[in-house]
Scaffold this motif. Structure first.
Motif, PDB file in Angstrom:
ATOM      1  N   GLY A  63     -14.060  -5.421  -5.325  1.00 40.67           N
ATOM      2  CA  GLY A  63     -13.394  -5.577  -3.886  1.00 40.67           C
ATOM      3  C   GLY A  63     -13.388  -4.248  -3.093  1.00 40.67           C
ATOM      4  O   GLY A  63     -13.203  -3.246  -4.012  1.00 40.67           O
ATOM      5  N   THR A  64     -13.148  -4.114  -1.955  1.00 39.41           N
ATOM      6  CA  THR A  64     -13.162  -3.003  -1.032  1.00 39.41           C
ATOM      7  C   THR A  64     -11.812  -2.315  -1.215  1.00 39.41           C
ATOM      8  O   THR A  64     -11.680  -0.980  -1.089  1.00 39.41           O
ATOM      9  CB  THR A  64     -13.736  -3.228   0.213  1.00 39.41           C
ATOM     10  OG1 THR A  64     -12.735  -4.287   0.889  1.00 39.41           O
ATOM     11  CG2 THR A  64     -15.159  -3.907   0.190  1.00 39.41           C
ATOM     12  N   ASP A  65     -10.675  -3.013  -1.594  1.00 43.07           N
ATOM     13  CA  ASP A  65      -9.562  -2.571  -1.497  1.00 43.07           C
ATOM     14  C   ASP A  65      -8.855  -1.954  -2.684  1.00 43.07           C
ATOM     15  O   ASP A  65      -7.853  -1.514  -2.802  1.00 43.07           O
ATOM     16  CB  ASP A  65      -8.566  -3.517  -1.030  1.00 43.07           C
ATOM     17  CG  ASP A  65      -8.506  -4.874  -1.483  1.00 43.07           C
ATOM     18  OD1 ASP A  65      -9.339  -5.043  -2.469  1.00 43.07           O
ATOM     19  OD2 ASP A  65      -7.712  -5.754  -0.980  1.00 43.07           O
ATOM     20  N   TYR A  66      -9.654  -2.432  -3.852  1.00 41.36           N
ATOM     21  CA  TYR A  66      -9.168  -2.236  -5.274  1.00 41.36           C
ATOM     22  C   TYR A  66      -8.551  -0.698  -5.475  1.00 41.36           C
ATOM     23  O   TYR A  66      -7.378  -0.705  -5.660  1.00 41.36           O
ATOM     24  CB  TYR A  66     -10.257  -2.417  -6.403  1.00 41.36           C
ATOM     25  CG  TYR A  66      -9.689  -2.117  -7.715  1.00 41.36           C
ATOM     26  CD1 TYR A  66      -8.984  -3.104  -8.718  1.00 41.36           C
ATOM     27  CD2 TYR A  66      -9.786  -0.771  -8.309  1.00 41.36           C
ATOM     28  CE1 TYR A  66      -8.620  -2.729  -9.677  1.00 41.36           C
ATOM     29  CE2 TYR A  66      -9.134  -0.602  -9.492  1.00 41.36           C
ATOM     30  CZ  TYR A  66      -8.629  -1.488 -10.220  1.00 41.36           C
ATOM     31  OH  TYR A  66      -8.164  -1.157 -11.397  1.00 41.36           O
ATOM     32  N   GLY A  68      -7.958   1.369  -3.040  1.00 40.84           N
ATOM     33  CA  GLY A  68      -6.775   1.872  -2.304  1.00 40.84           C
ATOM     34  C   GLY A  68      -5.611   1.241  -2.866  1.00 40.84           C
ATOM     35  O   GLY A  68      -4.493   1.901  -2.590  1.00 40.84           O
ATOM     36  N   TYR A  69      -5.524   0.090  -3.317  1.00 37.85           N
ATOM     37  CA  TYR A  69      -4.047  -0.512  -4.108  1.00 37.85           C
ATOM     38  C   TYR A  69      -3.707   0.307  -5.154  1.00 37.85           C
ATOM     39  O   TYR A  69      -2.516   0.508  -5.002  1.00 37.85           O
ATOM     40  CB  TYR A  69      -4.392  -2.119  -4.342  1.00 37.85           C
ATOM     41  CG  TYR A  69      -4.320  -3.096  -3.120  1.00 37.85           C
ATOM     42  CD1 TYR A  69      -3.000  -2.869  -2.297  1.00 37.85           C
ATOM     43  CD2 TYR A  69      -5.344  -3.746  -2.746  1.00 37.85           C
ATOM     44  CE1 TYR A  69      -3.022  -3.825  -1.187  1.00 37.85           C
ATOM     45  CE2 TYR A  69      -5.332  -4.706  -1.918  1.00 37.85           C
ATOM     46  CZ  TYR A  69      -4.118  -4.668  -1.050  1.00 37.85           C
ATOM     47  OH  TYR A  69      -3.909  -5.449   0.167  1.00 37.85           O
ATOM     48  N   GLU A  71      -4.402   3.628  -5.475  1.00 36.85           N
ATOM     49  CA  GLU A  71      -3.827   4.812  -4.986  1.00 36.85           C
ATOM     50  C   GLU A  71      -2.317   4.540  -4.346  1.00 36.85           C
ATOM     51  O   GLU A  71      -1.565   5.372  -4.542  1.00 36.85           O
ATOM     52  CB  GLU A  71      -4.708   5.381  -3.849  1.00 36.85           C
ATOM     53  CG  GLU A  71      -4.252   6.656  -3.365  1.00 36.85           C
ATOM     54  CD  GLU A  71      -4.366   7.880  -4.253  1.00 36.85           C
ATOM     55  OE1 GLU A  71      -3.511   8.592  -4.435  1.00 36.85           O
ATOM     56  OE2 GLU A  71      -5.159   7.597  -5.433  1.00 36.85           O
ATOM     57  N   TYR A  88       5.899   4.122   3.722  1.00 37.65           N
ATOM     58  CA  TYR A  88       5.557   2.781   3.339  1.00 37.65           C
ATOM     59  C   TYR A  88       6.600   1.659   3.627  1.00 37.65           C
ATOM     60  O   TYR A  88       6.626   0.503   3.264  1.00 37.65           O
ATOM     61  CB  TYR A  88       5.112   2.527   1.883  1.00 37.65           C
ATOM     62  CG  TYR A  88       3.804   3.094   1.511  1.00 37.65           C
ATOM     63  CD1 TYR A  88       2.534   2.664   1.888  1.00 37.65           C
ATOM     64  CD2 TYR A  88       3.804   4.223   0.714  1.00 37.65           C
ATOM     65  CE1 TYR A  88       1.344   3.362   1.544  1.00 37.65           C
ATOM     66  CE2 TYR A  88       2.630   4.776   0.258  1.00 37.65           C
ATOM     67  CZ  TYR A  88       1.575   4.221   0.993  1.00 37.65           C
ATOM     68  OH  TYR A  88       0.146   5.126   0.487  1.00 37.65           O
TER      69      TYR A  88
END
Length: 143
Positions: A63-66, A68-69, A71, A88
């Protein structure tokens, strides 16, 4: 070739969940949809979601967000509380989920496990509510 192997893994995982859910629904139908004990129902639900939750937890780079999560997970668990809340703080439950994942698992895959577990358990609980009116495996397929 890797894509075919990945596709086969995902299809077989999904198939296992559908077979388990089909068996659960047939048992419910045989018992005239009398509510079964919570523990027994919970075991059926856990069996249904075990394979997809496992796949979601052990994935790497999918996935494109792996990344990012991962991090975000690292930042939340290494930054000071003030920095985390100021950056956050608009998603306090996600912060809480990251903290729980850190304390339970101590690794980035824990956040994927917990989020997948929460999503899948509520999906199965939701479609179970309509078990008299529709096919549970079909509902899982449509999800």
């Amino acid at each position: 070739m890797e894509y075919i192997i990945s596709l086969l893994i995902y299809i077989s995982t999904f198939g296992i969940s559908m077979i388990i859910l089909s068996k659960y629904q047939s048992i419910c139908k045989r018992n005239n949809y009398v509510e079964m004990p919570v523990i027994k129902k919970g075991i059926w639900f856990l069996l249904t979601i075990a394979a997809p939750v496992f796949i979601s937890a052990v994935r790497f780079g999918v996935g494109t967000d792996y990344f990012g999560y991962v991090e975000i997970y690292k930042r939340i668990n290494t930054w000071s509380s003030y920095a985390v809340w100021s950056y956050y703080g608009h998603e306090p439950l996600y912060l809480f989920l990251n903290e729980v994942a850190f304390y339970l698992f101590g690794s980035g895959w824990g956040i994927f496990f917990l989020s997948s577990f929460i999503i899948h358990i509520f999906i199965v609980m939701g479609i179970d509510y309509f078990k008299k009116d529709m096919s549970l495996p079909l509902a899982l397929f449509l999800y």
